[in-house]
Design a protein around this motif. Structure first.
Motif, mmCIF file in Angstrom:
data_model
loop_
_atom_site.group_PDB
_atom_site.id
_atom_site.type_symbol
_atom_site.label_atom_id
_atom_site.label_comp_id
_atom_site.label_asym_id
_atom_site.label_seq_id
_atom_site.Cartn_x
_atom_site.Cartn_y
_atom_site.Cartn_z
ATOM 1 N N GLY A 139 -30.373 30.916 -23.702
ATOM 2 C CA GLY A 139 -30.441 32.350 -23.402
ATOM 3 C C GLY A 139 -31.250 33.221 -24.351
ATOM 4 O O GLY A 139 -30.928 34.402 -24.527
ATOM 5 N N PRO A 140 -32.336 32.679 -24.962
ATOM 6 C CA PRO A 140 -33.104 33.504 -25.894
ATOM 7 C C PRO A 140 -33.892 34.598 -25.178
ATOM 8 O O PRO A 140 -34.208 34.481 -24.000
ATOM 9 N N GLY A 196 -34.800 39.339 -21.266
ATOM 10 C CA GLY A 196 -33.558 38.646 -21.616
ATOM 11 C C GLY A 196 -32.748 38.253 -20.390
ATOM 12 O O GLY A 196 -31.737 37.582 -20.502
ATOM 13 N N HIS A 226 -31.343 36.516 -29.483
ATOM 14 C CA HIS A 226 -30.544 36.686 -28.267
ATOM 15 C C HIS A 226 -30.111 38.139 -28.206
ATOM 16 O O HIS A 226 -29.305 38.578 -29.024
ATOM 17 N N PRO A 260 -26.992 37.505 -24.213
ATOM 18 C CA PRO A 260 -27.307 36.495 -25.234
ATOM 19 C C PRO A 260 -27.221 35.045 -24.731
ATOM 20 O O PRO A 260 -27.631 34.131 -25.450
ATOM 21 N N HIS A 319 -24.071 28.086 -27.183
ATOM 22 C CA HIS A 319 -25.234 28.177 -26.298
ATOM 23 C C HIS A 319 -25.718 26.765 -26.041
ATOM 24 O O HIS A 319 -26.230 26.111 -26.946
ATOM 25 N N SER A 357 -24.442 31.086 -32.032
ATOM 26 C CA SER A 357 -24.931 32.366 -32.518
ATOM 27 C C SER A 357 -23.754 33.189 -33.005
ATOM 28 O O SER A 357 -22.613 32.969 -32.618
#
Lengths: 187, 187
Positions: A22-23, A41, A161, B21, B161, B171
């Protein structure tokens, strides 16, 4: 000046490796001779083979029409080394500036599409529009990744993120639970 | 036994804070009296208001039919405290076990849907099916988040993630670049 990671061919069926976490990505496009870059995003993986991904590209973005008309783009994954560039790109518009030159980014030729890769990014995925069924209603584009380029090192670069409100979470630390997976769940 | 975070009401228009994110989420469902939970990494935010999100729920998952028929689910965000539970849920099927009892998870009543919240998760988003136009072709469900519950603390919990192959990135570290954003880009 940021270094250019040495990217090599990567299997298109495995791009989830870089996108599923999910970057924030940088989407580059080219239409009628002009290039542009936007931050994004709101994306998801949709299938391994064909390699499909979905991108929500708001119609208010300068890139929207360029991508809609050219039916192509490149999805580039930046690392934290590019944090200020990512913020700069997200806070400017291609209607006013040339983002590649303004942010000192390097265009690299793609193989399958006209849009350029961003040389400074860790990974770049060449995409061709696969299905525009939800573009009108939700600005949701389904692309096929037709060619993938990834830097071999570092194996797990720090990525950004976005949470909204100017704040990013950073991932980079890794946990493996491989031994707890059923073999058919691994790839 | 994991602690139950104290979740309170959260604005549905701001769920991007937790979903953009790109964390692995646990999707809980209820249909014909039975509950189930699946892990999911293929999701995206689609709109702020109405609060829309898209989930790719593979038709081979036991949850697929339950969610398709009930037209509801709850998207729960686990933290790294639940890593082994996340791996366990992803490597078992609701066709064989009751995931809430097998993994000692706490069902909590939702307000707007029948599917239960997962008490141990940091955030839980009640979802109602908004558009099934791409379910047949891509297993892609568009949900509206109709009610959101989030624990106030910690503000930036460590999330998982997934990269495939049994490996998660973590994260939790935060970078703020708020001062570099144009005011209208903040929310």
């Amino acid at each position: 000046v940021a270094k250019l990671p040495k990217k090599t061919d990567f299997p298109v069926s495995q791009v989830r490796r870089y996108l599923e976490p999910g970057p924030i990505v940088l989407v580059s496009s080219k239409w009628q001779g002009a290039t542009n870059i936007m931050t994004l995003g709101w994306h998801t993986v949709l299938a391994f083979s064909p390699s499909l991904i979905g991108l929500m590209i708001w119609s208010g973005n300068h890139s929207h029409l360029m991508i809609r008309e050219s039916r192509e783009c490149v999805v580039n994954v930046p690392t934290t080394a590019l944090t200020d560039t990512v913020v700069g790109i997200g806070n400017t518009t291609g209607a006013e500036i040339d983002k590649f030159s303004h942010f000192n980014l390097t265009t690299q030729h793609a193989h399958e599409v006209e849009a350029p890769l961003i040389g400074e990014c860790h990974a770049s995925f060449e995409c061709r529009l696969h299905d525009d069924a939800l573009v009108e209603r939700y600005n949701f584009f389904i692309f096929e990744v037709v060619k993938a380029h990834v830097a071999a090192s570092p194996k797990h670069p720090e990525t950004l993120h976005y949470t909204g409100d100017g704040v990013f979470m950073v991932s980079g630390k890794v946990i493996s639970r491989r031994s707890q997976f059923r073999p058919e769940m691994l790839d």
